[in-house]
Scaffold this active site. Structure first.
Site, mmCIF file in Angstrom:
data_model
loop_
_atom_site.group_PDB
_atom_site.id
_atom_site.type_symbol
_atom_site.label_atom_id
_atom_site.label_comp_id
_atom_site.label_asym_id
_atom_site.label_seq_id
_atom_site.Cartn_x
_atom_site.Cartn_y
_atom_site.Cartn_z
ATOM 1 N N HIS A 178 0.852 -1.189 0.000
ATOM 2 C CA HIS A 178 0.000 0.000 0.000
ATOM 3 C C HIS A 178 0.885 1.234 0.000
ATOM 4 C CE1 HIS A 178 -3.018 -2.893 1.918
ATOM 5 N NE2 HIS A 178 -3.291 -2.758 0.640
ATOM 6 N N GLU A 231 1.871 3.782 2.953
ATOM 7 C CA GLU A 231 2.438 3.262 4.203
ATOM 8 C C GLU A 231 3.963 3.368 4.152
ATOM 9 O OE1 GLU A 231 0.539 -0.600 4.315
ATOM 10 O OE2 GLU A 231 -1.453 0.307 4.331
ATOM 11 N N ARG A 273 -3.159 4.758 -2.078
ATOM 12 C CA ARG A 273 -2.995 3.419 -1.497
ATOM 13 C C ARG A 273 -2.713 2.332 -2.543
ATOM 14 N NH1 ARG A 273 -5.402 -0.003 2.787
ATOM 15 N NH2 ARG A 273 -6.280 -1.852 1.827
ATOM 16 N N HIS A 288 3.317 -3.458 6.711
ATOM 17 C CA HIS A 288 2.307 -2.451 6.418
ATOM 18 C C HIS A 288 2.330 -1.434 7.556
ATOM 19 C CE1 HIS A 288 -0.257 -4.592 3.320
ATOM 20 N NE2 HIS A 288 0.535 -5.571 3.703
ATOM 21 N N GLU A 326 1.715 -4.732 11.009
ATOM 22 C CA GLU A 326 1.330 -3.324 10.858
ATOM 23 C C GLU A 326 2.198 -2.516 11.818
ATOM 24 O OE1 GLU A 326 -1.112 -2.153 8.825
ATOM 25 O OE2 GLU A 326 -2.400 -3.882 8.400
#
Ligand SMILES: *[C@@H]1O[C@H](CO)[C@@H](O)[C@H](O)[C@H]1NC(C)=O
Ligand SMILES: *[C@@H]1O[C@H](CO)[C@@H](O)[C@H](O)[C@H]1NC(C)=O
Ligand SMILES: *[C@@H]1O[C@H](CO)[C@@H](O)[C@H](O)[C@H]1NC(C)=O
Ligand SMILES: [Zn+2]
Length: 420
Positions: free
Chosen positions: A191, A194, A246, A307, A382
Site C-alpha cells: 500500500h 504506508e 494506497r 504495512h 502493521e
C-alpha cells in the site's frame, strides 16, 4: 545558477501539483451500539470514496480512524450526534501533518542512543526522512555494488507504468556453503501511503550488510530476500501527487485508477479505496511478486509483510475464523518477537490471527503465502503508530520504529536458523 533556479522551479511546481488536504481531519470513532456500528459500516461500504477509512470497521468498541473532508464535516458531525458516538479528533489538519512528516528530522534522544549507529549511512538514503523511489533504487544499486559478494540486486519484473521491481538477495556464500540455508522473505509498501514500511526495509538491508560483523550468524546461517517497495507506481504517486494514495496505478476502472494489491480486501467496486481487482494476480505487480516468491518458497520458512499502521502482528488466516493447525507455533514466535520489541521503548503490539484481531476477508497475501506457497511462518505486521499520526508518521519516528523492529527480527532470525 541557471540550473539551480530551474531545479527550484521544478521543485515548486511538483509541490503545486500535489493534492492538498487543508482542513481534512482524522476522527477516531468508537461505536458502542449496533446501530452506531452499522451507521459507520454503511459509510465504509457506500461512501468510502468520500470518507477515507484509515482503519476499517471491526467490531463494537473498537476504534475506527476516518479521514473527513471539510465539505462533509457537518454531515459527519450529524451522524456522530445522532448516534451519540464517542469520538476524538486525532489529526486536526491533515495537510499540516503531511508537511511535518516529510521534514528531515532525527529525534533528539535517538541521536544519543548507541543503538542508532545508522543515523547516517554511506549511501544516498538515511532514516531521518522518507525517500522517493529513485533514491531508494539508487541505494539498492549502491549497496549491491559495494558488497557484490553478499548482495544481489534482482529485477523481478516491471510495474504497470514500466518501473523495475527490485528484490534484494542477501547471502554469504563464504560460509556453510555445503548446507542449504533457510531463508526469510520480507516485503513492504504494497500500500503506497504506508511509507514507514519501505523505510524499515531499506534500514534492514543496511543493517544486515553493513553491520554484518555484529551479527554474522544471520548471514552465515540464513539467506534473506527483501522486496523493499512492492508497489513502486503507487509509491511514486504518493510522493509526487497524492500523499494518501494506497493502490497501484492501473487505470482499469474508468475514472477510478488503481487496484489494491493486497488481494484479500473486501471491496468490489472500482472506485473503492480497497478495490481488489478483477481476479487474484490480475496486476503486473502481484503476478511478478507471486512468481518471485514461488521461485524461492522451498527454502523460505518465514514471510514478513510490512504495512502500517496499528501495531499488530498478524498470523493467518484472513479468509476464515479457523486457525491453522500450527497456530500455536506461529503465535509463540510472534509473541517472543514482540516481547523483545517492546523491551526497547515500551511500544505495544497485539499478536493474533487476522480474523481474530481484524475481521474475516481481510489481510490477503499471507493466506496465499502460507496456503499456496507453503511458507509456514507467514505474518503481516502493521508498524507504528496507533493513529496519532497514522500513515503520516513523522520522520523522527523512523529510527525508533526500525530499532525496535530489529529486535523482533533478531528473534525471528535466531529461530529460523534452527528450523530443520
Ligand atoms: C538525509 O538524506 C537527505 C537526502 O539524501 C539529505 O538531504 C539530508 O540532509 C540527510 N539528513 C541527514 C540528517 O543526514
Ligand atoms: C561442510 O560440512 C562438513 C560436515 O558436515 C563440516 O565439517 C564443514 O565445516 C562444512 N563446511 C562449511 C564451509 O560449512
Ligand atoms: C530477547 O530478549 C531476551 C531478554 O532480554 C534476551 O535474553 C534475548 O537475547 C533476546 N533475543 C534476541 C534474539 O536478541
Ligand atoms: Zn497496508
Amino acid at each position: 545558477m541557471r540550473v539551480l533556479i530551474l531545479l527550484a522551479f521544478l521543485a515548486v511546481s511538483a509541490l503545486a501539483a500535489q493534492k492538498r488536504y487543508d482542513g481534512y481531519k482524522v476522527i477516531q470513532v468508537k461505536p458502542k451500539t449496533l446501530a452506531s456500528f452499522n451507521a459507520i459500516a454503511k459509510l465504509y461500504k457506500e461512501q468510502n470514496s468520500i470518507y477515507d477509512f484509515w482503519t476499517e470497521p471491526r467490531s463494537l468498541d473498537e476504534p475506527i480512524d476516518i479521514m473527513v473532508p471539510p465539505a462533509y464535516a457537518k454531515e459527519f458531525e450529524r451522524i456522530l450526534r445522532n448516534h451519540k458516538m464517542e469520538h476524538r479528533i486525532k489529526i486536526a489538519d491533515v495537510q499540516s501533518a503531511i508537511d511535518v512528516s516529510r521534514k528531515d528530522q532525527a529525534s533528539p534522544s535517538i541521536a544519543k542512543d548507541p543503538r542508532s549507529r545508522s543515523v547516517s549511512s554511506r549511501y544516498v538514503v538515511n532514516w531521518t526522512q522518507y525517500h522517493d523511489y529513485t533514491t531508494i533504487s539508487v541505494f539498492l544499486a549502491q549497496i549491491a555494488q559495494a558488497h557484490p559478494d553478499i548482495v544481489t540486486l534482482k529485477t523481478i519484473g516491471k510495474t504497470h507504468e514500466n518501473r523495475e521491481m527490485y528484490m534484494v538477495k542477501i547471502s554469504n556464500p563464504q560460509t556453510n556453503s555445503n548446507v542449504t540455508k533457510n531463508a526469510i522473505l520480507v516485503d513492504g509498501g504494497i500500500h503506497a501511503r504506508e511509507w514507514i514500511a519501505p523505510a524499515f526495509n531499506t534500514w534492514l538491508i543496511n543493517e544486515l550488510v553493513e553491520n554484518y560483523a555484529d551479527h554474522p550468524q544471520y548471514l552465515d546461517n540464513l539467506d534473506w530476500y527483501i522486496l523493499p517497495v512492492m508497489n513502486p507506481d503507487g509509491y511514486v504517486y504518493s510522493f509526487a501527487d497524492d500523499r494518501l494514495w494506497r493502490k497501484n496505478r492501473n487505470p482499469v476502472n474508468g475514472p477510478c485508477v488503481g487496484i489494491d494489491l493486497n488481494q484479500g480486501g473486501a471491496a468490489g467496486n472500482g472506485c473503492d479505496e480497497t478495490y481488489h481487482g478483477p481476479s487474484a494476480f490480475s496486476e503486473d505487480e502481484s503476478a511478478n511478486a507471486r512468481d518471485a516468491i514461488l521461485s524461492i518458497a522451498e527454502r523460505t520458512q518465514v514471510y514478513l509483510s510490512y504495512h502500517s499502521y496499528s501495531q499488530v502482528w498478524l498470523t493467518p488466516w484472513g479468509y476464515t475464523v479457523d486457525l491453522p493447525e500450527d497456530y500455536p507455533l506461529l503465535f509463540d514466535l510472534a509473541q517472543n518477537a514482540v516481547n523483545n520489541l517492546t523491551a526497547v521503548y515500551g511500544t505495544q503490539y497485539a499478536v493474533g490471527s487476522t480474523t481474530g484481531l481484524l475481521y474475516v476477508a481481510s489481510g490477503g497475501s499471507i493466506d496465499w503465502i502460507k496456503g499456496e506457497a507453503g511458507i509456514p511462518y507467514a505474518y503481516t505486521v502493521e508498524l507504528r503508530d496507533t493513529g496519532d499520526f497514522g500513515f503520516l508518521l513523522p520522520a523522527d519516528q523512523i529510527l525508533p520504529n526500525n530499532l525496535e523492529m530489529w529486535e523482533a527480527i533478531k528473534v525471528i532470525a535466531e529461530y529460523t536458523m534452527e528450523i530443520v
